[in-house]
Design a protein around this motif. Structure first.
Motif, PDB file in Angstrom:
ATOM      1  N   VAL A   1       4.803  -6.765 -25.010  1.00  0.00           N
ATOM      2  CA  VAL A   1       5.802  -6.631 -23.951  1.00  0.00           C
ATOM      3  C   VAL A   1       5.175  -6.009 -22.712  1.00  0.00           C
ATOM      4  N   PHE A   2       4.358  -4.988 -22.913  1.00  0.00           N
ATOM      5  CA  PHE A   2       3.709  -4.326 -21.777  1.00  0.00           C
ATOM      6  C   PHE A   2       2.771  -5.284 -21.045  1.00  0.00           C
ATOM      7  N   LEU A   3       1.941  -6.005 -21.795  1.00  0.00           N
ATOM      8  CA  LEU A   3       0.954  -6.879 -21.168  1.00  0.00           C
ATOM      9  C   LEU A   3       1.603  -8.065 -20.460  1.00  0.00           C
ATOM     10  N   LEU A   4       2.643  -8.644 -21.070  1.00  0.00           N
ATOM     11  CA  LEU A   4       3.296  -9.806 -20.464  1.00  0.00           C
ATOM     12  C   LEU A   4       4.021  -9.454 -19.172  1.00  0.00           C
ATOM     13  N   ASP A   5       4.419  -8.188 -19.020  1.00  0.00           N
ATOM     14  CA  ASP A   5       5.093  -7.746 -17.797  1.00  0.00           C
ATOM     15  C   ASP A   5       4.127  -7.086 -16.815  1.00  0.00           C
ATOM     16  N   LEU A   6       2.842  -7.153 -17.101  1.00  0.00           N
ATOM     17  CA  LEU A   6       1.861  -6.396 -16.325  1.00  0.00           C
ATOM     18  C   LEU A   6       1.820  -6.837 -14.867  1.00  0.00           C
TER      19      LEU A   6
END
Length: 439
Positions: free
Chosen positions: A195-200
């Motif tokens: 989730v963190f990486l995809l919204d980076l």
């Protein structure tokens, strides 16, 4: 088949690129979690039984998928499909020793061919999926799983030897020993990181960083203390060769699946190719398997796994540069050439890594080691969705494609460096085969 359906699913369920990649991520996350457990179940209850149960679940997923009315329902069916197919590789690997002993064949070569078939199916899948989507809609890629799984069930019943008698362990005991806390911590760590990486590139949630670190630390703490850990960190710590196999397999799949999941969306959105045509253009990813496999096996027999691994790594790293060409031209012949250039070295890479698994794995833990092997594959596939999601966050233009190609190329170079620079001692295993090769 899901690779060529991503653009169609985005339109059908009105989601963006980052969101639609969850149909891939939840499938491989399920596989990553369950494959080690399925390996243990195959060792405990019999590989034939576990494989058959998985195919029955796959049939159920195929029947439910076409009726998905929401994106959440679709994700749930993909999880169910992940549960069913998570049985296949660990169960097959667990059966090979007995099959090899009866037939006089080579178990490492058999496992290599199984993995090769797996990857060939992943490459042929876009061809089949493209035709199914054009003529039957996205629902057809779920329907097709019913006859495929049924055929697998029939052939397993007819051709696979019955499981040898063994002491029956109650299922509740197996579930009690399945390290549910460890599994949950692993899932929390991976999902929070995804989730963190995809919204980076949009609006990253920085609060997820401490969640990832805390869950990861607790996972490691739990696994080092559990009597039957989900991932046996002690086993890995004592077997550097096995760790190396898993790391290079993650990196190799990052490279391969970033191309496999990225090319169809780019061609459909930017170049306006039909889905079935895209499937045909991806065919060279697998078309050379039959030609390259005998040569790869002879190379390993004559030069050893180490030399074959290095040759494959050099070729794969160089081949990733061809992806940059698609940013300049998407002519059919160019696409066919690029997919062939990627597919040919990957065959050698795959065979080398898979045979290395059998050399590095303890003979009495092959089911578990094979399960972890597929967990490594799943982590590589999950990572590739992050690469695609971040690269296409702003669209699927040639500029966005060049970013994806550059990242994939960097991963190819990293894979080469790991293969060349990371040397391990030969594992202490009985038998001349294990002693005569270094993975």
């Amino acid at each position: 088949m899901i690779a060529v359906s991503l653009s169609t699913l985005r339109q059908e369920f009105a989601v963006d690129v980052a969101t639609v990649t969850w149909v891939i991520s939840v499938f491989y996350l399920t596989s990553a979690v369950l494959q080690p457990l399925m390996g243990r179940l195959a060792d405990e209850y019999g590989a034939r039984r576990v494989f058959a149960a998985g195919m029955a679940i796959t049939i159920l997923a195929g029947a439910l998928g076409p009726f998905a009315a929401t994106f959440g329902w679709l994700l749930a069916v993909r999880i169910l499909l992940g549960i069913g197919t998570a049985t296949t590789f660990p169960a097959a690997a667990a059966m090979l020793r007995a099959i090899a002993a009866r037939s006089g064949g080579s178990a490492p070569k058999m496992i290599g061919r199984i993995q090769l078939i797996d990857t060939s199916a992943a490459a042929v899948g876009p061809v089949v999926g493209g035709v199914l989507i054009v003529f039957g809609g996205w629902q057809a890629i779920f329907w097709i799983n019913i006859p495929l799984a049924a055929i697998a069930l029939v052939w397993t019943h007819l051709l696979v030897p019955r499981d040898a008698p063994r002491p029956r362990t109650p299922l509740r005991t197996v579930l009690r020993d399945a390290d549910v806390p460890g599994i949950l911590l692993f899932v929390v760590t991976i999902v929070a990181l995804l989730v963190f990486l995809l919204d980076l590139t949009a609006d990253p949630n920085w609060l997820l960083v401490p969640v990832v670190l805390a869950a990861g630390a607790l996972f490691a703490w739990r696994e080092l203390r559990a009597s039957t850990p989900f991932i046996d960190l002690r086993l890995l710590a004592e077997n550097g060769a096995l760790i190396r196999v898993y790391v290079v397999f993650i990196l190799a799949n990052l490279v391969f699946y970033s191309a496999l999941f990225g090319i169809p969306q780019y061609l459909e959105d930017h170049a306006s190719y039909r889905t079935d045509v895209i499937g045909l253009l991806l065919l060279p990813l697998a078309a050379f398997n039959a030609l390259v496999t005998p040569w790869a096996e002879k190379l390993i027999d004559r030069r050893g796994l180490r030399a074959a691994s290095v040759i494959g790594a050099v070729a794969l790293a160089i081949s990733t540069l061809s992806l940059l060409v698609l940013g300049i031209s998407t002519a059919p012949l160019v696409i066919l050439a690029v997919t062939a250039i990627i597919g040919i070295p990957y065959v050698l890479v795959l065979i080398s890594i898979t045979q290395s698994l059998y050399v590095a794995a303890p003979p009495d833990q092959e089911g578990q080691a094979a399960g972890l092997f597929q967990t490594a594959r799943s982590l590589g596939c999950i990572g590739s969705t992050v690469v695609v999601g971040l690269s296409f966050a702003g669209g699927t233009s040639p500029v966005d494609w060049m970013l994806l190609a550059a990242i994939t190329g960097a991963l190819g170079v990293l894979y080469l460096l790991v293969v060349v620079l990371w040397r391990t001692r030969r594992p202490a295993a009985p038998g001349a085969a294990a002693a005569s090769a270094t993975p």
